[in-house]
Design an enzyme around this catalytic site. Structure first.
Site, mmCIF file in Angstrom:
data_model
loop_
_atom_site.group_PDB
_atom_site.id
_atom_site.type_symbol
_atom_site.label_atom_id
_atom_site.label_comp_id
_atom_site.label_asym_id
_atom_site.label_seq_id
_atom_site.Cartn_x
_atom_site.Cartn_y
_atom_site.Cartn_z
ATOM 1 N N ASP A 56 38.204 11.628 32.631
ATOM 2 C CA ASP A 56 39.154 10.543 32.821
ATOM 3 C C ASP A 56 38.551 9.416 33.651
ATOM 4 O OD1 ASP A 56 41.139 11.830 31.378
ATOM 5 O OD2 ASP A 56 41.992 12.807 33.143
ATOM 6 N N TYR A 117 34.375 22.663 37.261
ATOM 7 C CA TYR A 117 34.698 21.442 37.997
ATOM 8 C C TYR A 117 34.794 21.749 39.486
ATOM 9 C CZ TYR A 117 36.092 18.742 33.824
ATOM 10 O OH TYR A 117 36.105 18.063 32.629
#
Length: 255
Positions: A56, A117
């Site tokens: 994103d 992540y």
């Protein structure tokens, strides 16, 4: 298929602060566009890369893989020269680490079996962490957040953490690791690994766990959120600046 065509993987890293994510968008600066432009110049023809996933706006990557086809044999054992040329053409916030040939059927996105992540949080003003970590005032209850994170791993359907109106075949993900850990007395990191992630999923998970860590919700709240399959039941999406894609693994050895 062009008989000269050869598929390559690129390993890259980037600071996502200046980009609207990985994937090409109209009227927006993206990492994929920068990479395509650099490769097209070096290979003297249009090149389209395929990434291992999309990040994103504002999200960083310590490791991201993409593949592309050299349809005219322009690389032909000149990987080091092309790598140097790419890094010379790319802006300073994008770095290509490796370029290597793979099987023609290899796919950067569909063949990936694990993605990891990190989400970084800090608690005191620090100019060197600005844009790279989320600053909050009060330290949360890490023990409670880790207890909730372990409960979360018993589930597969994470519709509650998916960005609305996302077109995917399934909202099922298999999480293999999820835990908070202190880097030092002022920095906290959330580590999470899964076979795949939904759009906005990690930031929504962190926001939900912070609700628990702040004492606003009990540990069992995580069960209610997941079982609701409703995004509005989960916590807010935390800022993108603290999120990093850190590792992508494939069923074959890329070392």
């Amino acid at each position: 298929m062009n008989l000269q065509s050869k598929r390559y993987f690129i390993e890259l890293a980037f600071n996502g602060e200046a980009y609207h994510g990985w994937q090409i968008q109209h009227n927006a600066n993206t990492v994929q566009e920068m990479l395509n432009i650099a490769l097209s110049k070096l290979l003297r023809g249009a090149v389209e890369t395929v990434g291992c996933g999309r990040t994103d706006t504002g999200v960083h990557a310590k490791q991201l893989y993409a593949h592309f086809d050299d349809n005219h044999g322009m690389i032909a054992d000149n990987e080091d020269r092309i790598l140097t040329g790419m890094n010379a053409l790319l802006p300073r916030d994008i770095a290509v680490k490796r370029l290597f040939a793979v099987d023609q059927s290899a796919h950067a996105r569909f063949d990936a079996v694990k993605r990891s992540y990190e989400y970084h949080v800090h608690f005191n003003k620090d100019p060197f962490l600005y844009g790279r970590s989320w600053q909050i005032r009060d330290k949360p209850n890490v023990e409670a957040m880790n207890e909730a994170a372990q409960l979360m791993m018993a589930y597969k359907d994470f519709s509650c953490f998916s960005k609305s109106h996302t077109q995917v075949f399934t909202n099922n993900c298999v999480i293999t690791h999820a835990a908070w850990q202190w880097l030092n007395t002022d920095q906290l990191v959330f580590y999470i690994s899964a076979d795949r992630f939904l759009r906005n999923m990690v930031r929504a998970i962190v926001g939900t766990l912070m609700e628990i860590g702040s004492g606003k919700q009990p540990v069992g709240y995580i069960r209610n959120v997941i079982e609701s399959k409703n995004r509005s039941k989960a916590g807010v999406s935390v800022p993108a600046c603290g999120l990093y894609l850190t590792e992508v693994l494939y069923p074959w050895d890329l070392t």
